[in-house]
Design a protein around this motif. Structure first.
Motif, short mmCIF file in Angstrom:
data_model
loop_
_atom_site.label_atom_id
_atom_site.label_comp_id
_atom_site.label_asym_id
_atom_site.label_seq_id
_atom_site.Cartn_x
_atom_site.Cartn_y
_atom_site.Cartn_z
N VAL A 39 16.28 1.79 -2.75
CA VAL A 39 15.21 1.72 -3.73
C VAL A 39 15.63 2.47 -4.98
O VAL A 39 15.94 3.66 -4.91
CB VAL A 39 13.90 2.30 -3.17
CG1 VAL A 39 12.83 2.34 -4.26
CG2 VAL A 39 13.42 1.51 -1.97
N HIS A 75 2.10 -0.95 2.68
CA HIS A 75 2.55 -0.42 1.39
C HIS A 75 4.03 -0.71 1.19
O HIS A 75 4.83 -0.50 2.10
CB HIS A 75 2.30 1.09 1.30
CG HIS A 75 0.85 1.47 1.35
ND1 HIS A 75 0.01 1.33 0.28
CD2 HIS A 75 0.11 1.99 2.36
CE1 HIS A 75 -1.20 1.74 0.62
NE2 HIS A 75 -1.17 2.13 1.88
N ASP A 76 4.37 -1.13 0.00
CA ASP A 76 5.75 -1.39 -0.35
C ASP A 76 6.54 -0.08 -0.34
O ASP A 76 6.04 0.97 -0.77
CB ASP A 76 5.82 -2.02 -1.74
CG ASP A 76 7.23 -2.38 -2.14
OD1 ASP A 76 7.73 -3.42 -1.66
OD2 ASP A 76 7.84 -1.62 -2.93
N LEU A 77 7.77 -0.13 0.14
CA LEU A 77 8.60 1.07 0.24
C LEU A 77 8.78 1.74 -1.13
O LEU A 77 8.73 2.97 -1.25
CB LEU A 77 9.96 0.72 0.85
CG LEU A 77 10.95 1.88 1.05
CD1 LEU A 77 10.37 2.96 1.94
CD2 LEU A 77 12.25 1.34 1.65
N ARG A 78 8.97 0.95 -2.17
CA ARG A 78 9.13 1.51 -3.51
C ARG A 78 7.88 2.27 -3.94
O ARG A 78 7.97 3.36 -4.52
CB ARG A 78 9.42 0.39 -4.51
CG ARG A 78 9.63 0.89 -5.95
CD ARG A 78 9.78 -0.29 -6.90
NE ARG A 78 10.89 -1.13 -6.50
CZ ARG A 78 12.16 -0.89 -6.84
NH1 ARG A 78 12.45 0.16 -7.58
NH2 ARG A 78 13.13 -1.70 -6.44
N ASP A 79 6.72 1.71 -3.62
CA ASP A 79 5.47 2.38 -3.98
C ASP A 79 5.36 3.74 -3.31
O ASP A 79 4.89 4.72 -3.91
CB ASP A 79 4.27 1.52 -3.58
CG ASP A 79 4.16 0.25 -4.41
OD1 ASP A 79 4.86 0.15 -5.44
OD2 ASP A 79 3.37 -0.64 -4.02
N ASP A 116 5.57 -2.03 6.16
CA ASP A 116 5.72 -3.07 5.14
C ASP A 116 4.45 -3.88 4.95
O ASP A 116 4.20 -4.41 3.86
CB ASP A 116 6.88 -4.00 5.53
CG ASP A 116 7.28 -4.92 4.39
OD1 ASP A 116 7.44 -4.41 3.27
OD2 ASP A 116 7.41 -6.13 4.62
N ASN A 117 3.63 -3.98 5.99
CA ASN A 117 2.40 -4.77 5.88
C ASN A 117 1.28 -4.01 5.17
O ASN A 117 0.23 -4.58 4.89
CB ASN A 117 1.91 -5.21 7.27
CG ASN A 117 1.55 -4.02 8.14
OD1 ASN A 117 2.03 -2.91 7.92
ND2 ASN A 117 0.72 -4.26 9.14
N TRP A 141 11.23 -1.70 7.05
CA TRP A 141 10.29 -0.64 6.69
C TRP A 141 9.07 -0.77 7.58
O TRP A 141 8.41 -1.81 7.63
CB TRP A 141 9.92 -0.78 5.20
CG TRP A 141 8.75 0.00 4.71
CD1 TRP A 141 7.64 -0.51 4.08
CD2 TRP A 141 8.55 1.42 4.77
NE1 TRP A 141 6.78 0.50 3.73
CE2 TRP A 141 7.30 1.70 4.15
CE3 TRP A 141 9.31 2.47 5.28
CZ2 TRP A 141 6.80 2.99 4.03
CZ3 TRP A 141 8.81 3.76 5.17
CH2 TRP A 141 7.58 4.02 4.55
#
Length: 231
Positions: free
Chosen positions: A229, A92-96, A89-90, A86
């Motif tokens: 996800v 925001h989390d992909l799920r968020d 990734d550093n 992703w």
């Protein structure tokens, strides 16, 4: 590689499309190392920032892989990883990000149903058709461009300008989740995604905001599933 001058369209997208064409034609072969960014930018007569953005797009689409201290290589489909990193990734989390998409895009779509006009609908239908046609022809760059155009078109049609402006402030993050699942999307899932677009447009055309919002929510949730996800 011939020296080219780009004069139409967003530069990074044009570069990505050109490099994809070279990969599809066999001019760039699986496993082949690309020239350094300095040399490649000179050959294509483009800026290095635009080239880097194009390479990032192609990497998200699974067409190239950039390895630290080694350079960028054309991806061999047989050795493509099951999941790609992703890009943000550093931050925001992909799920968020997918959760945010569900909240924002479902509401944008619900409200957009109250503001549909024949020209708006025609533009959205053209984007949905381009999305379908590009997938069938294997043109991943055009495929994702059509997807971005469709979702942006719905957002811009929303009469709540504050909500539209909010979408634009996080658009780069949200649209990256549209690219992320493409390399590993099962063909059956892509057929479902295509059908979901048309069902969303059907609800918009009928002015049924409740159905439009519900269908957009389901579409984004299913897209998240393709990216691994679960929402």
């Amino acid at each position: 590689m011939s020296r080219l001058i780009w004069d139409k369209g967003p530069v990074a997208q044009t570069i990505a499309r050109r490099l994809q064409d070279m990969i599809r034609s066999g001019e760039l072969r699986p496993g082949q190392k690309l020239p350094s960014q300095r040399i490649l930018a000179e050959q294509l007569n483009v800026s290095r920032p635009s080239l880097r953005e194009a390479l990032l797009t192609l990497e998200t689409l699974g067409l190239v892989q950039t390895l630290p201290a080694r350079g960028s290589f054309v991806t061999d489909p047989a050795s493509r990883p099951a999941s790609l990193p992703w890009r943000y990734d550093n931050a925001h989390d992909l799920r968020d990000v997918f959760q945010t998409r569900v909240l924002i895009e479902a509401e944008l779509c619900r409200l957009a149903a109250t503001a549909m006009t024949p020209p708006l609908l025609e533009g959205l239908k053209n984007a949905a058709q381009a999305f379908e046609d590009a997938w069938q022809s294997g043109d991943l760059v055009a495929h994702v461009e059509a997807d971005l155009a469709l979702h942006l078109g719905i957002a811009m049609a929303c009469p709540n300008r504050m909500l539209t402006d909010l979408y634009r402030t996080v658009q780069q993050l949200l649209t990256e989740t549209q690219r992320q699942p493409i390399p590993n999307t099962d063909p059956d899932r892509m057929r479902q995604s295509i059908a979901e677009h048309w069902r969303i447009l059907d609800a918009l055309e009928r002015g049924n905001g409740k159905a439009a919002g519900k269908r957009m929510r389901l579409h984004v949730q299913n897209t998240a599933g393709s990216a691994g996800v679960k929402l």
